[in-house]
Design a protein around this motif. Sequence first.
Motif, PDB file in Angstrom:
ATOM      1  N   SER A 127     -47.095 -24.753   9.211  1.00 40.09           N
ATOM      2  CA  SER A 127     -47.899 -24.242  10.323  1.00 40.09           C
ATOM      3  C   SER A 127     -47.029 -23.987  11.552  1.00 40.09           C
ATOM      4  O   SER A 127     -47.258 -23.027  12.300  1.00 40.09           O
ATOM      5  CB  SER A 127     -49.010 -25.233  10.674  1.00 40.09           C
ATOM      6  OG  SER A 127     -48.477 -26.490  11.070  1.00 40.09           O
ATOM      7  N   LYS A 130     -45.296 -20.709  11.163  1.00 42.68           N
ATOM      8  CA  LYS A 130     -46.313 -19.657  11.309  1.00 42.68           C
ATOM      9  C   LYS A 130     -46.592 -19.403  12.783  1.00 42.68           C
ATOM     10  O   LYS A 130     -46.585 -18.253  13.249  1.00 42.68           O
ATOM     11  CB  LYS A 130     -47.611 -20.076  10.606  1.00 42.68           C
ATOM     12  CG  LYS A 130     -48.846 -19.246  11.001  1.00 42.68           C
ATOM     13  CD  LYS A 130     -50.119 -19.829  10.410  1.00 42.68           C
ATOM     14  CE  LYS A 130     -51.368 -19.362  11.158  1.00 42.68           C
ATOM     15  NZ  LYS A 130     -51.569 -17.914  11.140  1.00 42.68           N
ATOM     16  N   PHE A 131     -46.831 -20.492  13.541  1.00 42.28           N
ATOM     17  CA  PHE A 131     -47.142 -20.336  14.964  1.00 42.28           C
ATOM     18  C   PHE A 131     -45.977 -19.684  15.718  1.00 42.28           C
ATOM     19  O   PHE A 131     -46.180 -18.787  16.540  1.00 42.28           O
ATOM     20  CB  PHE A 131     -47.462 -21.698  15.588  1.00 42.28           C
ATOM     21  CG  PHE A 131     -48.678 -22.372  15.038  1.00 42.28           C
ATOM     22  CD1 PHE A 131     -49.779 -21.636  14.634  1.00 42.28           C
ATOM     23  CD2 PHE A 131     -48.729 -23.754  14.918  1.00 42.28           C
ATOM     24  CE1 PHE A 131     -50.913 -22.265  14.126  1.00 42.28           C
ATOM     25  CE2 PHE A 131     -49.853 -24.391  14.418  1.00 42.28           C
ATOM     26  CZ  PHE A 131     -50.950 -23.641  14.016  1.00 42.28           C
ATOM     27  N   ALA A 133     -43.489 -17.754  14.592  1.00 42.28           N
ATOM     28  CA  ALA A 133     -43.300 -16.352  14.230  1.00 42.28           C
ATOM     29  C   ALA A 133     -44.348 -15.469  14.894  1.00 42.28           C
ATOM     30  O   ALA A 133     -44.041 -14.356  15.365  1.00 42.28           O
ATOM     31  CB  ALA A 133     -43.360 -16.196  12.717  1.00 42.28           C
ATOM     32  N   GLU A 134     -45.574 -15.953  14.975  1.00 38.50           N
ATOM     33  CA  GLU A 134     -46.638 -15.140  15.553  1.00 38.50           C
ATOM     34  C   GLU A 134     -46.541 -15.061  17.071  1.00 38.50           C
ATOM     35  O   GLU A 134     -46.849 -14.011  17.655  1.00 38.50           O
ATOM     36  CB  GLU A 134     -47.997 -15.686  15.101  1.00 38.50           C
ATOM     37  CG  GLU A 134     -48.221 -15.479  13.607  1.00 38.50           C
ATOM     38  CD  GLU A 134     -49.564 -15.999  13.110  1.00 38.50           C
ATOM     39  OE1 GLU A 134     -50.436 -16.324  13.952  1.00 38.50           O
ATOM     40  OE2 GLU A 134     -49.743 -16.080  11.885  1.00 38.50           O
ATOM     41  N   ALA A 137     -43.893 -12.479  17.648  1.00 41.82           N
ATOM     42  CA  ALA A 137     -44.383 -11.137  17.340  1.00 41.82           C
ATOM     43  C   ALA A 137     -45.354 -10.637  18.401  1.00 41.82           C
ATOM     44  O   ALA A 137     -45.280  -9.466  18.840  1.00 41.82           O
ATOM     45  CB  ALA A 137     -45.052 -11.132  15.971  1.00 41.82           C
ATOM     46  N   MET A 138     -46.268 -11.494  18.845  1.00 43.41           N
ATOM     47  CA  MET A 138     -47.222 -11.081  19.882  1.00 43.41           C
ATOM     48  C   MET A 138     -46.511 -10.739  21.182  1.00 43.41           C
ATOM     49  O   MET A 138     -46.835  -9.744  21.848  1.00 43.41           O
ATOM     50  CB  MET A 138     -48.257 -12.184  20.112  1.00 43.41           C
ATOM     51  CG  MET A 138     -49.289 -12.315  19.008  1.00 43.41           C
ATOM     52  SD  MET A 138     -50.613 -13.506  19.401  1.00 43.41           S
ATOM     53  CE  MET A 138     -49.796 -15.068  19.051  1.00 43.41           C
ATOM     54  N   ASN A 141     -44.561  -7.372  20.789  1.00 39.91           N
ATOM     55  CA  ASN A 141     -45.419  -6.194  20.839  1.00 39.91           C
ATOM     56  C   ASN A 141     -45.969  -5.943  22.234  1.00 39.91           C
ATOM     57  O   ASN A 141     -46.180  -4.791  22.631  1.00 39.91           O
ATOM     58  CB  ASN A 141     -46.548  -6.334  19.821  1.00 39.91           C
ATOM     59  CG  ASN A 141     -46.100  -5.944  18.424  1.00 39.91           C
ATOM     60  OD1 ASN A 141     -45.812  -4.785  18.167  1.00 39.91           O
ATOM     61  ND2 ASN A 141     -46.002  -6.914  17.532  1.00 39.91           N
ATOM     62  N   CYS A 159     -37.141  -8.751  17.230  1.00 41.27           N
ATOM     63  CA  CYS A 159     -37.377 -10.081  16.668  1.00 41.27           C
ATOM     64  C   CYS A 159     -36.959 -11.119  17.712  1.00 41.27           C
ATOM     65  O   CYS A 159     -36.536 -10.770  18.805  1.00 41.27           O
ATOM     66  CB  CYS A 159     -36.589 -10.256  15.371  1.00 41.27           C
ATOM     67  SG  CYS A 159     -34.803  -9.989  15.563  1.00 41.27           S
ATOM     68  N   TRP A 361     -49.115 -20.877  20.794  1.00 39.98           N
ATOM     69  CA  TRP A 361     -49.876 -19.974  19.913  1.00 39.98           C
ATOM     70  C   TRP A 361     -51.359 -19.980  20.268  1.00 39.98           C
ATOM     71  O   TRP A 361     -51.988 -18.927  20.408  1.00 39.98           O
ATOM     72  CB  TRP A 361     -49.671 -20.408  18.465  1.00 39.98           C
ATOM     73  CG  TRP A 361     -50.451 -19.606  17.467  1.00 39.98           C
ATOM     74  CD1 TRP A 361     -50.081 -18.445  16.864  1.00 39.98           C
ATOM     75  CD2 TRP A 361     -51.740 -19.944  16.934  1.00 39.98           C
ATOM     76  NE1 TRP A 361     -51.053 -18.015  15.995  1.00 39.98           N
ATOM     77  CE2 TRP A 361     -52.088 -18.917  16.025  1.00 39.98           C
ATOM     78  CE3 TRP A 361     -52.630 -21.004  17.143  1.00 39.98           C
ATOM     79  CZ2 TRP A 361     -53.297 -18.922  15.328  1.00 39.98           C
ATOM     80  CZ3 TRP A 361     -53.833 -21.016  16.452  1.00 39.98           C
ATOM     81  CH2 TRP A 361     -54.156 -19.986  15.553  1.00 39.98           C
ATOM     82  N   VAL A 365     -53.634 -16.698  21.629  1.00 41.38           N
ATOM     83  CA  VAL A 365     -54.738 -16.130  20.850  1.00 41.38           C
ATOM     84  C   VAL A 365     -56.092 -16.368  21.507  1.00 41.38           C
ATOM     85  O   VAL A 365     -57.041 -15.617  21.239  1.00 41.38           O
ATOM     86  CB  VAL A 365     -54.744 -16.647  19.396  1.00 41.38           C
ATOM     87  CG1 VAL A 365     -53.458 -16.254  18.675  1.00 41.38           C
ATOM     88  CG2 VAL A 365     -54.964 -18.155  19.323  1.00 41.38           C
TER      89      VAL A 365
END
Length: 506
Positions: A127, A130-131, A133-134, A137-138, A141, A159, A361, A365
């Motif tokens: 997890s 995952k957090f 990397a996201e 990415a957020m 972008n 990256c 994260w 979100v």
Amino acid sequence: MDLPNLDLLSHVPQRWLEVAEKYLKAIPQVRSRLDKETGTVLAHLEKRLKPYKGTLPSFDRLPAQGRPRDEVLRELEGLERREETRWKEGHVSGAVYHGAEDHIAFVNEVYALHSQSNPLHAELWPSATKFEAEVVAMTANMLGAAEANTGLPPEQHICGSLSSGGTESIMLAIKTYRDWAQETRGITRPEMVLPISAHPAFDKAAHYFGVKSVRVPVGTDYRADVAGMRRALTRNTILLVGSAPSFPHGVIDPIAELSELARKRGLGFHTDACLGGFVLPWAKRLGYPVPPFDFQLPGVTTMSADTHKFGYAAKGTSVVLYRGQALRSHQYFTATEWPGGIYFSPTFSGSRPGGLIAAAWATLVTMGEAGYLEATGRVLETAKALKEGISAIPELHVLGDPLFVIAFGSNTLDIYKVMERMGTRGWDLNGLHKPAAVHLCVTLRHTQPGVAERFLEDLRAAVAHVRENPGEKGTMAPVYGMAGTVPFRGLLSDLLKKYMDLLYKV
């Protein structure tokens, strides 16, 4: 502290001053006077920095028996209540960027759920990766990656990684450029060119990684001087730097021109958006004049943006971004010959707090685009009102044309005395020098009803007091004045080191 007239030394070469300082400090009478002066300053600071001394239990060794948990919690709760008032009421510059009770409670709950996780052990806590990397990415972008990545293979996409804060993000980028330049261009005496307004984290990176920091004066608008930075380039230059915005004056450097200069020379370019990364994209969408600063510019090769500032995450996270995995790979560390097994880590830390990564994260979100747009609108509206109010005070002027970090000075008053007077009214502001000024970083705390009005009312009163009491020296104002005028850098450095020693005093 009484300071000598230093005007005659202003044009003396720095290397001569360093030699003179070395010999002066070796004279016993001079050394004794310096120790006395700094001792007076430190004694005053100790009262402010150690307010709990003698009133709360202190520990210089482990207690024989552990204290009861409820007793420790009561003490911690008392300290929180005592310290939270000023920042909750918006009396500080920056420091706490969101601060609403429901937001803090949510972030704390997320952290508690993941307090034991550690991305060093990815197989135990997938997890955490995952957090991370996201979040990367957020953030990428948000800062132009979608446009920059168009038509490129995945390995060339924007990256990055998470760090412990803006300083580590900057240091990781400089370490990466150093290794990249040595491997691809054979440069062993690397240099970076940056405006004097760029954050001292770049000098810290230069100190740690053997990169020469070439500082160039800014223009009259306090933005980086493109022509001056072009002249500073040498065969050893590996990157240029610009800020969006700069910490001191809150203005955005000419990133488009600087990054294009870097691109044409085959150099790296770093946009330091630690302060503005989570403000400027939304400010632009709200119609504010935001010049290009991110990966939409082909010359921008790295960026830093702090999730723990206007990203509103818990303290301890920032994002460093790279144009492509080949560049980012120079950030990584691997060890293949250790008897303990294969070891690798992406950043300076080995173990990292997965709870903070999860909190970052969860913040991103739950805020979403709509949340950041709304928050940014409130901050910028408040900043506009404050900028106009400061400009309306005859003795003051705003430096440059900032959006949300407002620096102001005076041609007729000692601005540090004004800052100190604001301190007596509960305000904690940042003192700047070269030129002497004060700044306020506007946050959501300042958007609360009545805070901006109270700031301007107190500022008008502080200015009037200093104007009507010109002979009043103050306590800390002379120290700020010394920082901007003393030519002997070692003396000030010595004082700062003693200040840090004081922080570690039990």
